[in-house]
Enzyme design. Sequence first.
Site, PDB file in Angstrom:
ATOM      1  CE  LYS A 126      -4.355   0.842  -0.102  1.00 38.61           C
ATOM      2  NZ  LYS A 126      -5.464   0.001  -0.571  1.00 38.61           N
ATOM      3  CG  ASP A 166      -7.257   3.192  -1.384  1.00 39.91           C
ATOM      4  OD1 ASP A 166      -7.553   1.996  -1.291  1.00 39.91           O
ATOM      5  OD2 ASP A 166      -7.585   4.027  -0.507  1.00 39.91           O
TER       6      ASP A 166
END
Length: 450
Positions: A126, A166
Site C-alpha cells: 500500500k 485508492d
Amino acid sequence: MNAYVSRVIEYVKKRHADEPEFVQTVEEVFSAISPVIDAHPEYEKADLLTRMVEPERMFTFRVVWCDDAGQWHTNIGYRCQFNGAIGPYKGGLRFQANVCPSIIKFLGFEQTFKNALTGLPMGGGKGGSDFDPAGKSEAEIMRFCQSYMTALYRYIGPDVDVPAGDMGVGGREIGYLYGQYRRLKGVWENGVLTGKGFTYGGSKTRPEATGYGAIYYLQEVLRHEGEDIRGKTIACAGFGNVTWGICKKAYQLGAKVVTLSGPDGYIYDAEGVSSSEEKIEYLVEMRNSGRNKVKDYADKFGVPFYPGEKPWGVKADIVMPSAMQNDVHMEHAQQIAANGVKYYIEVANMPTTNDALKFLMSQPGMIVAPSKAVNAGGVAVSGLEMSQNSERLSWSAEEVDEKLKVIMKTIHDMSVEAAEEYGLGYNLVAGANIAGFKKVATAMMEQGCF
Ligand code: 2IT
C-alpha cells in the site's frame, strides 16, 4: 484466545502505540485466526506472527510540486511493501490529507490477506501521500503525480511492486503516474500499475470491479439464506468509485440503494440512487467536481439531505458501509441492530470499529461479511489486468466480468469452508481471515525464515 496470539497483540500495542488503525487491524485479524495457531504450534516456534506484523520494507519520500500560482509545496510519499510471500507487492495508492504511517500500514496488512483470498499471485502493499487532491487543478494534479513517480519508480515494477488506485487516485492519476514511469524508464512496462485507461492496457471492468464484486459476494450470501436481491433496499456510504459500482450493479439487478454519504452529511433517496442511469452517472460528476459534497445530489434530485449525520439510522434490508475506515461506531451498530438489519456487508477497508464489529457479529440472525472478502473484486481484477499485460492481450468486459463472478463465489465458498473446518459455523469474518492467513502463512513457512 491462544497465548501466543495474545502476546503478539500486546507487543503490537506497545510497539505501535501511536498507530491506532494498524493496532486495530492486527487485533481483528489475529483474534480471528487464533484457532489456527492452536492447531499449528510450529507457527509459534517460527515466531510467524511477529514476522507478519513487520512490513518487509516501508519507506517515505519527499514529493515536491509547484501550484498554479508558483508556490512550492512539500508532501510525504509512502510505500509499504508489506508481504511478498505469494507474489509481487500489490495494492493501491491513497492521496488524502490524513494519510500517515498507521493508515498505510493497516491498509498494507489488510491487503496481504485480501490478495491471498483472490487466489491470484499477489503479495500485499500500500502507499500514498498526505497530499489533499480537493480543489487542485488538473495541472497541479499532473505535476504532483509526476513528482510522486519520479521518487518511486526505482522501487516498483511489474514483477516487484504494482501500485493501483485508492481514495484520491483514479484513472486520471494512474495515467499521469504511468506516463512519468514510462518517460523515466524508457520501456513499455504497463504491468507496473493497474487501473489504467483502456487505450494503454487497462482491464475492462476495473472501474466497476470493486462495487460489482461486492454485489456478487452479497448475492452468494443471499443465496445461502435462500433470498434474492431483487427489491432489497441497501444503505450505502460515500459517493466514490466503489459506491458508483454498487449502484450500477444494483440497478441491473433491481435492488435499491437509498443512501449516500459525504463529509458534509448523507442523502436519502426513497426511489433509489440505483433507479436511473442519470442518477448513477451523477456520482461521477460529483466526484470529478472536487467539491466533495453529497448535498449536491440532494439539490439536483430534490431528495432530503441530513447535514453532519451518517446514514446508519436508516431502515434498510442491507447495510453496506462503502466509504472509509471506522465509519461505523458502537452507537451506529446499535441503531443498525435496532432496525432489524439482517445483512451487514462491509465494503470499505475496516469500516467498522472492533467493538462495533463484535457487537454486530453477536446479534442473533445478523450476517456480517468482512471487507477483505467483499471488496476483493477490485484487486482481483487488478490481478487480471497484470495477467493481460504480461501476455500482451486484452479480454472483453464480459470475459473479465465472468472471471470476477467466479472469484467472488470462490472467496465466499472458501471462507465458509475455512470457518466450518474450525467448527465456527457460517462465520464469514472468521472464515475470510483464516483462509487468507493460511495461504500466506504456508507460503512464508515453506520459503524459510526471512
Ligand atoms: O483496497 C484495495 O484493494 C485497492 N485499493 C485496490 C488495490 C489494487 O491493487 O487494485
